[in-house]
Design a protein around this motif. Structure first.
Motif, mmCIF file in Angstrom:
data_model
loop_
_atom_site.group_PDB
_atom_site.id
_atom_site.type_symbol
_atom_site.label_atom_id
_atom_site.label_comp_id
_atom_site.label_asym_id
_atom_site.label_seq_id
_atom_site.Cartn_x
_atom_site.Cartn_y
_atom_site.Cartn_z
ATOM 1 N N VAL A 259 0.986 -1.031 0.135
ATOM 2 C CA VAL A 259 0.324 0.223 -0.060
ATOM 3 C C VAL A 259 0.780 1.413 -0.150
ATOM 4 O O VAL A 259 1.295 1.106 0.790
ATOM 5 N N MET A 261 0.988 5.253 0.393
ATOM 6 C CA MET A 261 1.643 6.301 1.452
ATOM 7 C C MET A 261 1.912 7.516 1.620
ATOM 8 O O MET A 261 3.486 7.421 1.298
ATOM 9 N N SER A 266 -4.044 7.249 2.476
ATOM 10 C CA SER A 266 -3.406 6.154 1.174
ATOM 11 C C SER A 266 -3.435 6.536 -0.260
ATOM 12 O O SER A 266 -4.067 7.281 -0.345
ATOM 13 N N ALA A 268 -4.292 6.165 -3.987
ATOM 14 C CA ALA A 268 -4.987 5.238 -4.967
ATOM 15 C C ALA A 268 -3.996 4.179 -5.839
ATOM 16 O O ALA A 268 -3.521 5.360 -6.400
ATOM 17 N N GLN A 269 -3.942 2.952 -5.887
ATOM 18 C CA GLN A 269 -3.232 2.350 -7.496
ATOM 19 C C GLN A 269 -3.358 1.230 -7.820
ATOM 20 O O GLN A 269 -4.167 -0.001 -6.748
ATOM 21 N N TYR A 353 -5.587 10.482 -3.956
ATOM 22 C CA TYR A 353 -6.327 10.148 -2.226
ATOM 23 C C TYR A 353 -7.175 8.352 -2.527
ATOM 24 O O TYR A 353 -7.474 8.888 -3.581
ATOM 25 N N VAL A 354 -7.393 7.798 -1.302
ATOM 26 C CA VAL A 354 -8.346 7.329 -1.192
ATOM 27 C C VAL A 354 -9.423 7.778 -0.710
ATOM 28 O O VAL A 354 -9.343 8.578 0.752
ATOM 29 N N VAL A 407 -6.234 -0.143 5.175
ATOM 30 C CA VAL A 407 -6.923 -0.629 4.278
ATOM 31 C C VAL A 407 -8.209 -1.298 4.669
ATOM 32 O O VAL A 407 -9.569 -1.462 3.645
ATOM 33 N N ASP A 410 -10.771 1.441 2.895
ATOM 34 C CA ASP A 410 -10.949 0.945 1.670
ATOM 35 C C ASP A 410 -12.300 0.692 1.306
ATOM 36 O O ASP A 410 -11.791 -0.542 1.125
ATOM 37 N N ASP A 414 -9.341 0.935 -3.454
ATOM 38 C CA ASP A 414 -8.859 1.650 -4.388
ATOM 39 C C ASP A 414 -6.992 1.111 -4.040
ATOM 40 O O ASP A 414 -6.387 1.689 -4.828
ATOM 41 N N SER A 415 -6.849 1.378 -2.263
ATOM 42 C CA SER A 415 -5.670 1.049 -2.413
ATOM 43 C C SER A 415 -4.084 -0.280 -2.389
ATOM 44 O O SER A 415 -3.732 -0.606 -2.333
#
Length: 1007
Positions: A259, A261, A266, A268-269, A353-354, A407, A410, A414-415
């Motif tokens: 994840v 940061m 966090s 989004a990837q 970002y998330v 997580v 989330d 998304d993370s």
């Protein structure tokens, strides 16, 4: 009515020699062997409907088609497991744990599971108290609380089940579009601002497609749903096992889900090579250019990019960070740990970002999570509910111990490269959870679309909601086709909402309301201790049911108070609709038992002492007369009684008919009930069949009512045309009833010319209600006009009160005192004092008296019926055996003529002509008594004539005249003259109400 007695078979077995004594009642009282055989062959379907009708064709019986039977496993266990281990567990439980923290998440699970556990205990008690056919919870509630509560809560439960189908379909679509095939989205937004709207439109389109396909599958047949159910159940079990296995494997080799940061935030990837290799990509996202001199986000400049493990493992100690809550507002950036960044300013959604998509709170999470436990109570098995609750506790602890908090929060993964969060923990691959949860939600949606139409069909077949009758029909095998169509339409409304987080609280309200009334039904039955309450399940108590009811009510308002109010309003509207327009059902429900207990308690309280004057209200006993064809002679009498019901007192409609009880009772009772329904009079019916109607009326007046709920006022009609009737029984019965009511200290109301009284659909125009207050009767004359004016018929009429002053009275002071008295009584009325001067008896009075006596004499001779003459001859023949027949007959004849001449005002006792009682006629002083009696008649006639002149002069245009009714003479020989006095007193008046008080005060000036 005995069980299935309509299906009795006419055969020689009914005429068994050993049961010949009972052979005439075999059609209504079947043999024990026949009864037990029918009970043994009784079919109980927990879901679906079965037609028990058989069609006869040319003497042969054809078996009806059967609907598919699901059985306990397919019909009970599987739907419950798919509801419990369904969309909320796979899509939202990790988010609930991360947002609320482990402690509060356990608290949420505990509260929701306590609610369903207590409901399951109550439901087990109700379900084991008898056979539960189709309808499930609806059947239990309706048979325990009555059709009104059952229909209202059953309808809400149906809506909850229907919206549950919408929620499961939305969950399946969410899994499809976000985790299985994101590229299949129809609507795509190029800007971040439009992504949410595009996703909602995709949910609506695909949700509608899924709904149509599932509805077609259910329509084709439940057997296909049952075949697919095994596959869906296997997917659920495999998914749960993969989560447990993944948690254990994470101890040794945690799965790799890095994840990114930025500081505590966090990122989004969705690309495998995000921030580690392409730092210039992040620079372009957070800065306005790729140059080093570009202006960048302040938070980006002050914090470094790092990478953490999303699944650190069971023994990593991450539970310490996840134990506390981390609620956020909509648009907030998800941050690691409970210590949020000091920079809480609004962040642009253009940054990677998330973000939190909704504002979270403890109450919101309860409303979203509760649907995942709704299957627990439906299982009817409290042990299974305990096992399921334990599974949820374990899942909460595993999620909190294995997954990083950022997580968990989330919601859409998304993370972690767009993976399903719960899938990151599964072993061997996240696809096990993705595929398993997809089929699980599809299966739960199918179960909802299968169960909801059958619930609606059960409600429709009970015929308690008239406009739902059409949904009780279906295919030949009983499948609810029309109900399925309505269910699909309502489910489409839920799909159009397109948000699982918004649909979940809606169905939570409906389920909680259903569970609330299940607990109420069990508690009520237990407290009432009805003889039929004998559940085989013994581990219940009314305190547990009451606690469950309180938890359900609290959860409704905690999770969403406005949804709770809407659900209650819907249930209340359905309740009132069934109450006023639904079919009347008698199911031996607990509400009726509660009414009986409350009535008993209230009656005992009323017995503690006499009612206070302030609590007095007319409790009416309306005496109606039926003709030979069982038709009511004066139906307007009941209409007038209904207009007096502003006092909201008791109404008993009674009649006394001569004849045989077995032949005439039922028809007379039905006639009175029909008339009461027509006039919309709420009350009770009493019918007495006797050989002597006069005694029957006396018995009715004495025995009607119960305890403190007894009548205090008798309403009866005036015997019209009593002068022309050859039968004296009508007016003799009238006078006897007056005497009985006086002796019983009851008030008496006698409307004269009742046929001229207005009906409920004929309101009077402006006019007056005149009260002639001659003697004090406890205030009845004041109270009755006030009650009448509360009704729409008499509302426009004004009230006038007249009283009579003699020569020695001060009429001016009387008027002032009367006005003051009415002011204290809070009665608005015009007051007038009428002076009546002493005057000599007019020739007209003497003439009326003479006419009355002559008429009485003539009527006596005309009323000697054939039976009376035969009785006279019989008595004379008996006397001739002891004495000289010729001489004795002459003496009796002479005495009879002397009696007729000396006393014209006395009534001849028809049954005593020629008897020994006539020997006292020539006793000393008889002539003086006759003269005094004649003078009394003249005085009474004088009073009647004078009062009538005054009343007609003042009240000839009044809509209604109320005046005191004089009492009957103590000497029964003057009864016929008493009727004549009343005729003279009311002569020339259109509508008259004669009022006789009961001897007690009915109105007071005190508050």
């Amino acid at each position: 009515v005995y069980i299935n007695n309509s299906h009795a078979i006419d055969d020689d077995d009914f005429y068994d020699r050993n049961l010949a004594l009972f052979e005439e009642e075999m059609d209504t009282r079947p043999k024990v062997s026949s009864l037990l055989n029918r009970l043994a062959n009784y079919t109980n379907l927990m879901q679906g409907a079965k037609e028990h009708e058989e069609a006869e064709s040319i003497g042969e019986k054809r078996k009806c088609s059967k609907s598919p039977q699901m059985g306990t496993f397919m019909g009970v266990y599987l739907p419950c497991l798919q509801n419990i281990f369904g969309v909320i567990l796979f899509l939202r439980l990790t988010w609930v744990v991360g947002t609320a923290g482990v402690l509060q998440a356990l608290c949420i699970v505990f509260i929701c599971c306590c609610c369903t556990l207590l409901t399951a205990i109550s439901m087990s008690a109700i379900a084991t108290n008898g056979v539960v056919p189709a309808g499930g919870s609806y059947f239990m509630i309706s048979r325990s609380l009555g059709p009104e509560f059952g229909g209202a809560v059953g309808s809400c439960f149906y809506l909850g089940t229907t919206f549950a189908g919408s929620m499961y379909i939305l969950g399946a679509v969410e899994i499809l579009l976000m985790y299985i095939a994101p590229s299949s989205a129809i609507f795509v937004s190029e800007s971040p601002d439009g992504e949410a709207a595009a996703m909602l439109n995709n949910m609506r389109v695909y949700g509608s497609i899924f709904l149509v396909l599932m509805s077609l599958l259910v329509f084709v047949g439940v057997k296909y749903v049952n075949k697919l159910a095994s596959v869906f159940l296997a997917c659920v079990i495999v998914s749960i096992l993969s989560i447990y296995t993944g948690a254990l494997v994470s101890v040794f080799s945690p799965p790799s889900f890095p994840v990114c940061m930025l500081g505590n935030r966090s990122l989004a990837q969705h690309d495998a090579a995000a921030a580690q290799e392409k730092t210039t990509h992040l620079w372009r996202l957070f800065c306005n250019g790729s140059e080093l001199s570009a202006v960048c986000d302040e938070y980006f400049l002050h914090h470094n990019v790092s990478q953490i493990q999303g699944i650190p493992g069971l023994t990593s100690g991450v539970i310490a960070d996840n134990i506390w809550s981390s609620y956020s507002a909509k648009g907030d950036v998800l941050e690691r740990g409970s210590h949020h960044s000091a920079h809480r300013a609004a962040v642009s959604n253009h940054f990677p970002y998330v973000f939190a998509d909704i504002t979270t709170s403890f109450t919101l999470l309860i409303g979203i999570f509760f649907p995942s436990v709704t299957g627990n109570a439906n299982s009817h098995l409290y042990r299974k509910e305990l096992r399921v609750s334990t599974t949820k506790y374990i899942c909460v602890l595993l999620f909190g111990s294995c997954v990083e908090g950022v997580v968990l929060r989330d919601k859409f993964g998304d993370s972690v490269k767009g993976n399903l969060v719960v899938g990151t923990l599964s072993w061997p691959s996240p696809w096990v959870i993705v595929i398993g949860s997809f089929f699980s939600t599809c299966g739960a949606g199918l179960q909802s679309l299968t169960g909801a139409p059958r619930l609606l069909q059960a409600i429709a077949k009970d015929n308690i909601i008239p406009f739902l009758r059409v949904f009780g029909h279906g295919k030949a095998n009983g499948e609810p086709t029309w109900a399925l169509l309505l269910t699909a339409v309502l489910a489409e409304l839920g799909i159009l909402i397109a948000s699982l987080d918004l649909v979940a609280p809606i169905l939570s309200m409906f389920f909680l309301m259903c569970y609330l009334f299940v607990n109420l039904a069990c508690a009520l039955q237990t407290l009432l201790r009805t003889p039929n309450w004998r559940p085989r399940f013994s581990y219940y108590h009314w305190t547990l049911s009451f606690l469950g009811m309180m938890i359900c009510l609290a959860l409704m308002f905690i999770s969403s108070w406005y949804y709770a109010i809407v659900a209650m309003v819907i249930a209340g509207m359905i309740y009132k609709y069934i109450e006023y327009h639904g079919a009347e059902k008698e199911w031996g429900d607990g509400i009726r038992g509660l009414s009986l207990s409350a009535a008993r308690f209230a009656l005992l309280r009323l017995e503690e002492g006499p009612p206070h004057t302030k609590n007095w209200r007319p409790q009416l006993l309306v005496l109606l007369k039926l003709d030979e064809d069982a038709h009511v002679k004066s139906p307007r009498l009941l209409t007038f009684a209904s207009q007096l019901k502003a006092g909201k007192g008791l109404t008993i409609v009674g009649t006394v008919i001569p004849g045989n009880f077995l032949q005439t009772y039922g028809e007379a009772l039905a006639t009175l009930k029909h008339l009461m329904e027509k006039e919309r009079v709420k009350g009770f019916v009493q019918c007495i069949v006797t050989q002597k109607p006069r005694e029957g009326i006396s018995h009715m007046i004495q025995s009607s009512g119960l305890g403190g709920m007894r009548h205090n006022t008798v309403v009866m009609g005036w015997p019209d045309a009593w002068r022309q009737s050859e039968d004296p029984q009508s007016w003799k019965t009238f006078i006897n009833t007056v005497r009985v009511t006086t002796t019983a200290h009851l008030a008496l109301l006698v409307p004269k010319n009742i046929s001229l009284f207005p009906s409920n659909s004929e309101p009077c125009a402006d006019g007056f209600i005149d009260v002639w207050w001659i003697v004090h009767d406890g205030g009845m004359l004041m109270l009755l006009p006030f009650l009448l004016r509360q009704h729409k018929v008499w509302r426009k009429c004004s009230m006038r009160i007249f009283t009579v002053a003699q020569m020695e009275d001060n009429s001016i002071q009387m008027k002032k005192d009367l006005a003051t008295f009415l002011y204290h009584l809070r009665i608005d009325a015009y007051v007038e004092v009428v002076e009546m001067h002493d005057s000599d008896i007019s020739a007209y009075t003497y003439e009326r008296t003479l006419m009355m006596e002559q008429r009485s004499q003539m009527l006596r001779q005309m009323r000697l019926s054939k039976s009376d003459r035969e009785k006279e001859v019989s008595v004379q023949r008996k006397r001739a055996l002891l004495h000289d027949t010729h001489s004795l007959t002459s003496v009796c004849s002479a005495r009879l003529q002397a009696q007729l001449v000396k006393d014209r005002n006395s009534m001849l006792r028809l049954t005593s002509i020629g008897s020994d009682e006539d020997d006292d006629t020539d006793a000393p002083g008889a002539g003086d008594r006759s003269a005094e009696y004649r003078r009394s008649n003249v005085r009474r006639m004088h009073t009647a004539v004078k009062l009538n002149e005054v009343i007609v002069n003042k009240s000839h245009d009044a809509r209604l005249v109320l005046l005191n009714m004089p009492g009957p003479p103590k000497n029964t020989e003057g009864d016929e003259n008493y009727m004549e006095f009343l005729e003279v007193l009311t002569e020339g008046l259109e509508r008259v109400l004669l009022v006789r008080g009961g001897g007690s005060e009915v109105i007071t000036i005190y508050s």
